[in-house]
Design an enzyme around this catalytic site. Structure first.
Site, mmCIF file in Angstrom:
data_model
loop_
_atom_site.group_PDB
_atom_site.id
_atom_site.type_symbol
_atom_site.label_atom_id
_atom_site.label_comp_id
_atom_site.label_asym_id
_atom_site.label_seq_id
_atom_site.Cartn_x
_atom_site.Cartn_y
_atom_site.Cartn_z
ATOM 1 N N THR A 104 25.147 46.215 40.088
ATOM 2 C CA THR A 104 26.148 46.347 39.044
ATOM 3 C C THR A 104 25.573 45.808 37.741
ATOM 4 O OG1 THR A 104 28.378 45.712 38.432
ATOM 5 C CG2 THR A 104 27.195 44.158 39.776
ATOM 6 N N GLU A 123 31.810 45.528 42.936
ATOM 7 C CA GLU A 123 31.933 44.294 43.712
ATOM 8 C C GLU A 123 33.072 44.369 44.727
ATOM 9 O OE1 GLU A 123 31.484 44.483 40.473
ATOM 10 O OE2 GLU A 123 30.347 42.784 39.661
ATOM 11 N N LYS A 183 31.755 51.479 28.645
ATOM 12 C CA LYS A 183 31.661 52.400 29.785
ATOM 13 C C LYS A 183 31.697 53.834 29.288
ATOM 14 C CE LYS A 183 32.507 52.316 34.614
ATOM 15 N NZ LYS A 183 33.338 51.959 35.742
ATOM 16 N N TRP A 193 27.666 52.201 32.640
ATOM 17 C CA TRP A 193 27.738 51.038 31.759
ATOM 18 C C TRP A 193 26.610 50.993 30.728
ATOM 19 C CZ3 TRP A 193 32.133 48.738 31.647
ATOM 20 C CH2 TRP A 193 32.887 48.541 32.799
HETATM 21 P P1 AMP Z 1 32.071 49.692 38.261
HETATM 22 O O1 AMP Z 1 31.649 48.474 38.965
HETATM 23 O O2 AMP Z 1 30.968 50.409 37.551
HETATM 24 O O3 AMP Z 1 32.851 50.610 39.156
HETATM 25 O O4 AMP Z 1 33.051 49.271 37.091
HETATM 26 C C1 AMP Z 1 34.241 48.553 37.313
HETATM 27 C C2 AMP Z 1 35.002 48.441 36.032
HETATM 28 O O5 AMP Z 1 35.349 49.748 35.555
HETATM 29 C C3 AMP Z 1 36.309 47.706 36.118
HETATM 30 O O6 AMP Z 1 36.142 46.306 36.068
HETATM 31 C C4 AMP Z 1 37.041 48.258 34.890
HETATM 32 O O7 AMP Z 1 36.609 47.637 33.693
HETATM 33 C C5 AMP Z 1 36.582 49.699 34.862
HETATM 34 N N1 AMP Z 1 37.542 50.556 35.586
HETATM 35 C C6 AMP Z 1 37.438 51.036 36.843
HETATM 36 N N2 AMP Z 1 38.505 51.794 37.155
HETATM 37 C C7 AMP Z 1 39.323 51.799 36.078
HETATM 38 C C8 AMP Z 1 40.602 52.378 35.772
HETATM 39 N N3 AMP Z 1 41.242 53.161 36.630
HETATM 40 N N4 AMP Z 1 41.120 52.116 34.554
HETATM 41 C C9 AMP Z 1 40.479 51.334 33.652
HETATM 42 N N5 AMP Z 1 39.288 50.763 33.876
HETATM 43 C C10 AMP Z 1 38.702 50.981 35.075
#
Ligand code: AMP
Length: 547
Positions: free
Chosen positions: A180, A327, A434, A439
Site C-alpha cells: 500500500t 489493509e 487518488k 495513489w
Molecule cells: P486502497 O488501499 O488503495 O484500496 O485505498 C483505500 C482508501 O481509498 C481509503 O482509505 C479511502 O481513502 C479511499 N476509498 C476507498 N473506497 C472509498 C469509497 N467508497 N469512498 C471514498 N473513498 C474510498
C-alpha cells in the site's frame, strides 16, 4: 466448559477443495493478450493451479516463500491466485502501475523469490527486474516464447504432475501480500493470512454484501493486483460463480462487450472505469442489452451521486458502493438494501452515495480532537477500525503510527457516522491523491519540487476531476528573483515520477497559507482550487499509464 467443535483450520486449500469438487464444471472465461476469448472450467483451472504449485516446489521453494505476480486479470493469473497459497507459498501481487524504483524496493522488501510475468508487460518488468532480486522469472504467454533467462509458464506446467492442495496446519500462516502507498515513506507490505482470506471471502459473499451466488457470472474489473481484488476471485470460487476476466482490455467498449455477451450479473471496479462506461452507454443508448446485470459494486474512491442516478435513470442499472482499504483485505463497509433504507428515487441515490454500514466483524469508531465522536451524522473524526481481516502490523515493521495502542487501525479517512451506522467520508488526512483508483503521494512530489533551484516552497493537493476523480495540483512559491517555468517543472518531476503522477496544473503564488504552528493549510488550498479541473474533459479509455 469448552465447545466441542472440530478445530478445522480456515485455509484457502479447504476452500478450493470445495470448489474443485462441487463447482468443477462451472466456467472461467478470460480474454487473451490478443483479445480473443479463452474458456475452461474451474476443474481445468484448479488442476493447472496444482501443477503450478508442484512446479514451484520443483524450483526449490519452501513453505512461506514469496511468489510475485506482475499481470493483468486473466486465467493464468487466477491459476496463480489459486495455486500459490494452496501450495504453502505466499502470493505477492505487484501493482503494474507503480514506478520501477518502487517495484524494485517492494519486491526486495517482500523477499520475492519468483516472479510470474505477463509477456505483454515484459518491457515494464525489465525496468526493475534486475534490481528486484528474483531467483526465477516465469513468463506467461500464449506462444511459449520467453526472453532469455526466463522460464516459460506453459512448459513448466507441462513438466509437472498436479499435486493435492497442501493441508496448511496453521490457519494464521501467510497466504498473500499486497503493498500500500506510504504517504511519506516507502510502500508498506500488508500480509493476509489463510484465516483472514477465508473469513473475508465468506463475509463478502454474504447476501447483504456482494451477495455472490452460484448462478452469478462475475466480472471483476478491479485489478487482481489491487487491494486483493476485493476478494472476488475467492468469493466467486467459493460459491462457484462463473468468472469473466478482461485481461488488459479495460476500455468501455471492451468491458461492455463482455458484460453483454457473457450475460454478466455482478461486476466491480473503481468509479473512473464506470464513468467511462456511462459515457459510452449514453452515446450508444439502444445498442446494448445489459439486462442480466443485477448489481455493480463500485468503490475504491467516492462514488458520485450523479453517477448512481444516471445509471439508474438512463440505463436501469443499480450501483452499490463499497468502502475499504488494502489493509482491510479490503472490505470495510457497504451500502446494503437494509430495511428502512430508501429503495428508489433521489433518497436512494443519496443513500448509496454514502459509504454504507460496516459489514459484520468490522468495528468502527471515529476520533476527533476531543476523543471519540458521537454517531450523529455531523461530527467529524478520523475513522478507526478493527476486525479479523484487518492488518495488525505492516511487514517487517515492529511499530507504526497507523496502529493505536489499544489495537485499532487508523484509516486516515475523515468521516461522519450516522446514528444508523452509515459512514460518510468527508476528507482524508493522509497526504495522498487518488487518481483513477491509484495513489499519488503529494509529499513525495512536494519534496522533489522543492529541490528545483527556482522553487522555495511547494504544496501538492488533490483536486476533483471529472475523469480521474482526483488529480494533483501543485502550488509553488518561487525563490527570490526566480520565475519557474511550468514546462520545466513538469520535466523536472518526470525524471523521478511516472507521467501520470505529474500535476495537471501548477499555480505560482507568493506564499502558502499556514496554521499557527506553521503547517501548510491544505484544507484552505483545496477550497481555493476546488474547481480548478471542473472544466476538464472526460476521455476515459484507459487507466493512468505507468512510467
Ligand atoms: P486502497 O488501499 O488503495 O484500496 O485505498 C483505500 C482508501 O481509498 C481509503 O482509505 C479511502 O481513502 C479511499 N476509498 C476507498 N473506497 C472509498 C469509497 N467508497 N469512498 C471514498 N473513498 C474510498
Amino acid at each position: 466448559m469448552r465447545g466441542l467443535m472440530m478445530d478445522s483450520p480456515l485455509t484457502l486449500s479447504a476452500l478450493l477443495r470445495h470448489t474443485e469438487r462441487l463447482h468443477g464444471t462451472r466456467e472461467i472465461v478470460s480474454r487473451r493478450a490478443d483479445r480473443s476469448l479463452h474458456r475452461y472450467t474451474y476443474r481445468d483451472c484448479l488442476r493447472r493451479a496444482r501443477q503450478l504449485g508442484a512446479a514451484l516446489r520443483g524450483l526449490g521453494l519452501k513453505p512461506g516463500d514469496r511468489v510475485a505476480t506482475f499481470a493483468w486479470n486473466h486465467h493464468r493469473h487466477l491459476e496463480a491466485w489459486f495455486g500459490v497459497p494452496t501450495a504453502g507459498f505466499v502470493m505477492h501481487t505487484l501493482n503494474i502501475r507503480l514506478h520501477p524504483d518502487d517495484l524494485a524496493y517492494i519486491a526486495r522488501d517482500a523477499g520475492d523469490r519468483v516472479a510470474l510475468v505477463d509477456e505483454v508487460l515484459w518491457p515494464q518488468f525489465e525496468k526493475f527486474a534486475g534490481r528486484a532480486g528474483f531467483e526465477h522469472v516465469i513468463v506467461m504467454s500464449e506462444q511459449g516464447v520467453s526472453p532469455a533467462g526466463a522460464l516459460d509458464y506453459e512448459a513448466l506446467l507441462e513438466g509437472s504432475e498436479p499435486e493435492p492442495f497442501v493441508d496448511i496446519a496453521d490457519e494464521n500462516s501467510a497466504a498473500a501480500m499486497c503493498y500500500t502507498s506510504g504517504t511519506t515513506g516507502r510502500p508498506k507490505g500488508v500480509v493476509y493470512s489463510h484465516r483472514s482470506q477465508v473469513l473475508h471471502t465468506m463475509m463478502s459473499a454474504a447476501p447483504d454484501v456482494f451477495g455472490a451466488m452460484n448462478s452469478d457470472t462475475v466480472l471483476p474489473v478491479v485489478p487482481m493486483f489491487h487491494a486483493n481484488a476485493w476478494g472476488i476471485p475467492y468469493s466467486a470460487a467459493m460459491v462457484g460463480a462463473v468468472q469473466v476476466l478482461p485481461h488488459r482490455f479495460l476500455d468501455a467498449a471492451s468491458i461492455v462487450e463482455l458484460l453483454e455477451s457473457e450475460r454478466v450479473t455482478l461486476t466491480a471496479g473503481v468509479p473512473t472505469i464506470w464513468l467511462g462506461i456511462l459515457d459510452y452507454l449514453d452515446a450508444n443508448p439502444t445498442r446494448h442489452d445489459l439486462s442480466a446485470l443485477r448489481c455493480m459494486v463500485i468503490g475504491g474512491a467516492a462514488v458520485p451521486e450523479s453517477m448512481i442516478r444516471s445509471y439508474e435513470e438512463r440505463h436501469n442499472l443499480r450501483i452499490m458502493q463499497g468502502w475499504g482499504m488494502t489493509e482491510m483485505s479490503p472490505m470495510g463497509s457497504f451500502t446494503t438494501d437494509r430495511a428502512g433504507a430508501p429503495r428508489s428515487g433521489p433518497a436512494s441515490h443519496r443513500y448509496r452515495a454514502t459509504q454504507g454500514r460496516p459489514v459484520p466483524f468490522v468495528e468502527i469508531r471515529a476520533r476527533g480532537d476531543e476523543g471519540l465522536v458521537p454517531w450523529d451524522g455531523v461530527t467529524m473524526g478520523e475513522l478507526e477500525v478493527r476486525g479479523p481481516w484487518i492488518a495488525s502490523a505492516y511487514h517487517g515493521q515492529s511499530a507504526d503510527a497507523a496502529f493505536t495502542d489499544d489495537g485499532w487501525f487508523r484509516t486516515g479517512d475523515i468521516v461522519t457516522i450516522a446514528p444508523t451506522g452509515e459512514l460518510q467520508i468527508q476528507d482524508r488526512c493522509k497526504d495522498l491523491v487518488k487518481s483513477g483508483g491509484e495513489w499519488i503521494s503529494s509529499v513525495l512530489l512536494e519534496n522533489h519540487l522543492m529541490g528545483h533551484p527556482h522553487v522555495a516552497e511547494a504544496a501538492v493537493i488533490a483536486v476533483a476531476h471529472p475523469q480521474w476523480q482526483e488529480r494533483p495540483l501543485a502550488v509553488v512559491v518561487p525563490r527570490a528573483n526566480c520565475t519557474p517555468n511550468v514546462d520545466e517543472l513538469r520535466e523536472f518531476l518526470a525524471v523521478q515520477f511516472a507521467r501520470w503522477w505529474i500535476p495537471d496544473a501548477f499555480v505560482i503564488t507568493d506564499a502558502l497559507p499556514r496554521t499557527a504552528t506553521g503547517k501548510v493549510r491544505k484544507l484552505d488550498l483545496r477550497a481555493m482550487h476546488a474547481n480548478a479541473y471542473a472544466g476538464a474533459s472526460r476521455v476515459v479509455d484507459e487507466l493512468p499509464r505507468t512510467a
